[in-house]
Design a protein around this motif. Sequence first.
Motif, PDB file in Angstrom:
ATOM      1  N   GLU A  20       0.825  -1.195   0.000  1.00 50.47           N
ATOM      2  CA  GLU A  20       0.000   0.000   0.000  1.00 50.47           C
ATOM      3  C   GLU A  20       0.867   1.256   0.000  1.00 50.47           C
ATOM      4  OE1 GLU A  20      -2.619   0.062   3.308  1.00 50.47           O
ATOM      5  OE2 GLU A  20      -3.820  -1.667   2.640  1.00 50.47           O
ATOM      6  N   MET A  21       0.261   2.353  -0.404  1.00 46.51           N
ATOM      7  CA  MET A  21       0.901   3.657  -0.248  1.00 46.51           C
ATOM      8  C   MET A  21       0.838   4.046   1.221  1.00 46.51           C
ATOM      9  SD  MET A  21       2.407   6.099  -1.905  1.00 46.51           S
ATOM     10  CE  MET A  21       2.856   7.811  -1.642  1.00 46.51           C
ATOM     11  N   PRO A  22       1.961   4.422   1.846  1.00 42.54           N
ATOM     12  CA  PRO A  22       1.905   4.813   3.263  1.00 42.54           C
ATOM     13  C   PRO A  22       1.126   6.111   3.445  1.00 42.54           C
ATOM     14  CG  PRO A  22       4.054   5.332   2.345  1.00 42.54           C
ATOM     15  CD  PRO A  22       3.324   4.543   1.294  1.00 42.54           C
ATOM     16  N   ASP A  23       0.464   6.230   4.575  1.00 42.59           N
ATOM     17  CA  ASP A  23      -0.278   7.454   4.907  1.00 42.59           C
ATOM     18  C   ASP A  23       0.656   8.345   5.717  1.00 42.59           C
ATOM     19  OD1 ASP A  23      -2.223   9.330   5.250  1.00 42.59           O
ATOM     20  OD2 ASP A  23      -3.417   8.181   6.687  1.00 42.59           O
ATOM     21  N   LEU A  24       1.428   9.162   5.025  1.00 46.43           N
ATOM     22  CA  LEU A  24       2.474   9.955   5.663  1.00 46.43           C
ATOM     23  C   LEU A  24       1.902  11.201   6.323  1.00 46.43           C
ATOM     24  CD1 LEU A  24       5.180   9.718   2.848  1.00 46.43           C
ATOM     25  CD2 LEU A  24       4.989   8.340   4.927  1.00 46.43           C
ATOM     26  N   ALA A  25       2.288  11.419   7.581  1.00 50.31           N
ATOM     27  CA  ALA A  25       1.729  12.522   8.366  1.00 50.31           C
ATOM     28  C   ALA A  25       1.996  13.878   7.722  1.00 50.31           C
ATOM     29  CB  ALA A  25       2.309  12.483   9.786  1.00 50.31           C
ATOM     30  N   ALA A  26       3.197  14.074   7.158  1.00 45.17           N
ATOM     31  CA  ALA A  26       3.535  15.366   6.566  1.00 45.17           C
ATOM     32  C   ALA A  26       2.689  15.682   5.341  1.00 45.17           C
ATOM     33  CB  ALA A  26       5.017  15.398   6.189  1.00 45.17           C
ATOM     34  N   LEU A  27       2.067  14.654   4.755  1.00 46.16           N
ATOM     35  CA  LEU A  27       1.280  14.830   3.535  1.00 46.16           C
ATOM     36  C   LEU A  27      -0.220  14.782   3.799  1.00 46.16           C
ATOM     37  CD1 LEU A  27       3.380  12.696   1.013  1.00 46.16           C
ATOM     38  CD2 LEU A  27       3.761  15.026   1.863  1.00 46.16           C
ATOM     39  N   GLN A  28      -0.626  14.769   5.045  1.00 44.51           N
ATOM     40  CA  GLN A  28      -2.040  14.831   5.391  1.00 44.51           C
ATOM     41  C   GLN A  28      -2.461  16.296   5.450  1.00 44.51           C
ATOM     42  OE1 GLN A  28      -2.080  12.803   9.145  1.00 44.51           O
ATOM     43  NE2 GLN A  28      -1.732  10.780   8.247  1.00 44.51           N
ATOM     44  N   ALA A  29      -3.452  16.682   4.680  1.00 47.10           N
ATOM     45  CA  ALA A  29      -3.839  18.092   4.570  1.00 47.10           C
ATOM     46  C   ALA A  29      -4.713  18.501   5.757  1.00 47.10           C
ATOM     47  CB  ALA A  29      -4.565  18.334   3.252  1.00 47.10           C
ATOM     48  N   THR A  30      -4.121  18.443   6.954  1.00 48.35           N
ATOM     49  CA  THR A  30      -4.839  18.784   8.175  1.00 48.35           C
ATOM     50  C   THR A  30      -4.182  19.999   8.822  1.00 48.35           C
ATOM     51  OG1 THR A  30      -3.454  17.449   9.633  1.00 48.35           O
ATOM     52  CG2 THR A  30      -5.284  16.327   8.522  1.00 48.35           C
ATOM     53  N   HIS A  31      -4.796  20.476   9.903  1.00 45.39           N
ATOM     54  CA  HIS A  31      -4.239  21.607  10.627  1.00 45.39           C
ATOM     55  C   HIS A  31      -3.183  21.187  11.648  1.00 45.39           C
ATOM     56  CE1 HIS A  31      -8.214  23.199   9.235  1.00 45.39           C
ATOM     57  NE2 HIS A  31      -7.403  24.171   8.849  1.00 45.39           N
ATOM     58  N   GLN A  32      -2.954  19.890  11.774  1.00 45.39           N
ATOM     59  CA  GLN A  32      -1.940  19.400  12.698  1.00 45.39           C
ATOM     60  C   GLN A  32      -0.568  19.503  12.056  1.00 45.39           C
ATOM     61  OE1 GLN A  32      -2.330  18.077  16.038  1.00 45.39           O
ATOM     62  NE2 GLN A  32      -0.130  18.509  15.880  1.00 45.39           N
ATOM     63  N   SER A  33       0.309  20.340  12.617  1.00 48.29           N
ATOM     64  CA  SER A  33       1.656  20.490  12.070  1.00 48.29           C
ATOM     65  C   SER A  33       2.448  19.200  12.236  1.00 48.29           C
ATOM     66  CB  SER A  33       2.383  21.646  12.769  1.00 48.29           C
ATOM     67  OG  SER A  33       1.714  22.875  12.548  1.00 48.29           O
ATOM     68  N   TYR A  34       3.490  19.051  11.442  1.00 45.25           N
ATOM     69  CA  TYR A  34       4.345  17.866  11.565  1.00 45.25           C
ATOM     70  C   TYR A  34       5.700  18.266  12.111  1.00 45.25           C
ATOM     71  CZ  TYR A  34       6.591  19.216   7.090  1.00 45.25           C
ATOM     72  OH  TYR A  34       7.266  19.874   6.093  1.00 45.25           O
ATOM     73  N   ARG A  35       6.466  17.268  12.591  1.00 39.83           N
ATOM     74  CA  ARG A  35       7.784  17.503  13.142  1.00 39.83           C
ATOM     75  C   ARG A  35       8.845  17.044  12.154  1.00 39.83           C
ATOM     76  NH1 ARG A  35       3.704  19.047  16.367  1.00 39.83           N
ATOM     77  NH2 ARG A  35       4.436  19.773  18.392  1.00 39.83           N
ATOM     78  N   ALA A  36       9.815  17.905  11.922  1.00 41.28           N
ATOM     79  CA  ALA A  36      10.908  17.603  10.999  1.00 41.28           C
ATOM     80  C   ALA A  36      12.235  17.635  11.749  1.00 41.28           C
ATOM     81  CB  ALA A  36      10.928  18.605   9.847  1.00 41.28           C
ATOM     82  N   LEU A  37      13.158  16.765  11.335  1.00 40.80           N
ATOM     83  CA  LEU A  37      14.482  16.687  11.944  1.00 40.80           C
ATOM     84  C   LEU A  37      15.511  16.638  10.816  1.00 40.80           C
ATOM     85  CD1 LEU A  37      15.473  16.464  14.951  1.00 40.80           C
ATOM     86  CD2 LEU A  37      15.863  14.047  14.488  1.00 40.80           C
ATOM     87  N   LEU A  38      16.367  17.642  10.741  1.00 42.00           N
ATOM     88  CA  LEU A  38      17.331  17.782   9.654  1.00 42.00           C
ATOM     89  C   LEU A  38      18.746  17.761  10.216  1.00 42.00           C
ATOM     90  CD1 LEU A  38      14.662  18.815   8.365  1.00 42.00           C
ATOM     91  CD2 LEU A  38      15.986  20.599   7.235  1.00 42.00           C
TER      92      LEU A  38
END
Length: 585
Positions: A20-38
Amino acid sequence: MALPVFISDVEDVLALRGLEMPDLAALQATHQSYRALLLQPSGPIYADPLRIGHLDLAVAAARADAFLAMAAERGDQLVVTPEYFLPVSSLAKAAKGGPFPVDGALWVLGCESMTPERLATFKADCAGHCDVIYEEDPAPAVQGNYFDPVAYCFVTRDAEQTLKRVVLFQFKTAPSRDDHGFENKQLRCGRAIYRFQGKDGYIKLSTIICSDALNLGEDLNANKKLSDRTILIHIQLNPKPKHTDYRRYRNEVFRRSPVATDCDIVCLNWAHNVIQHDSPVHANAWKNESGSAWYIPERRCSVKDDEVASNEANGLYYTWHEKRRHVLHFHYDEAVFALTVPKVMQDGPAVHDVLIGPQLDTRFAWDDGAGAWLACANSPETGWGDVINTSPEVNAAFQSLQDIANRLHIERAISLSCGPYSMRDQWHRVNNLDVCRIPESEVVARATLQLDRDIPASEERNRRITRVATLAHILQTETLPPQIKDLAGGGAAIAWSPDSPNTNVIKAGLRPALVAYLGDNPPMDMVKRIGENAFELLRKENKDHKERVAICYRTVAGVTKFADIKQQTDITYDGSSMASITGGQ
């Protein structure tokens, strides 16, 4: 002529393998921000016909292993390392049962080079632990020695709904340019640039690897596909990340309608001052900038001081691109940056939209003793401390500004001291502030941010700082005009406060004033224009210091002159604006 950029949808790649295609949090068009680590690593690096990567693989693996363990423990939903960094040993450790993304997270890991044989061995070693996917390589053996890979790591489900670990490799599609054609000779090129898409169909994510940008800058159709509601990640090991050809794809994005280019572009390079080794005895110092930055459309980033100052205290610096994009520049030292990022698109009631842009929560530095990335308590050094201590005169001029937590206040004081070129009511808002604006070259000339090594930018910074020091000297030693004569004799200081945003000189017990120094022998039309702008700023502010304006300069003979401002000398002046309706806007 470059080949067209081939974009392959990850959904199709996975479907061929029953995943299946993963349901990635960063690509969910919601108001919940995502966390990034660079991770922005330091060198030294090693490059020869056998491999490109960190010079000391043990050192790199220690940092990489700790980074991936931290990402897994924190649960960050988008994790990125730059081109050629991650040792294959660290990737293998993660893939075979070590730290790995949680469901909904995506790791985008730029890896050290891999030969076709090492790829095959990696896939065989991971059998039973995770699915390893990469495109077939039809090129003959003599075509090149190794790939430049980025590894997408994520979990998804198979037909039985069992969670599966996946490592999907994407290979650089175009060699970097160098004087000797080194990478052109050694690199085996891939063909596909993969595109992830959120399950609701709105947000996409893709990665380009360094010189992939060259083709993307010339392929308008691919550029459109990779900038439409997308997180576009550009990982690099690049000594010149602002080179015209490497940023052409961004200029193409920025010149088009913002409606069709509502994307975040995330550029992640290695830290500055990389040392490159190509043999045990030969090394080359790049003396490079980092150039890592996050680009955000106009409507989706805050220009409020609280958010901007918070980012800058942690090492994420604001500029405003002339093509109407916010550009946040990461500090150039080695670090891990942890951010909270609002979604590219938020499909819900507008009242819930989060439009403040990426917020840098924590910057981590490597601690050899602890063998870990530790949170930094202090703001990183930008070179400003060294600048204000270059001479007693400069130090004295900035005495009232040295301990300011918000360095935007310093930039504003400098801008007023050098002459206000705008009479906008909100000239001091960061996206209006002259020194926060950058051209297509993306050169940053902010005085408090000495990281950009562009020579004209350095000269401009020095010119402005010298003007402030000269102005401070004039206030101390010269006979001042009647409207500010009480500032003479010592005690006057250059400062800026939001309580009086159009003034830059204060003295205890006195009203503030706007005093500017325009340098040696400036054109008289410029003196007139800036004088009118300065007077107009205080007139519109309409406080009891509205007449306290003075513009000075020095003649070729070294004599200090204060300009006549007509509004102050013309007894027929009725109080209305006399500034040009176009000048300085």
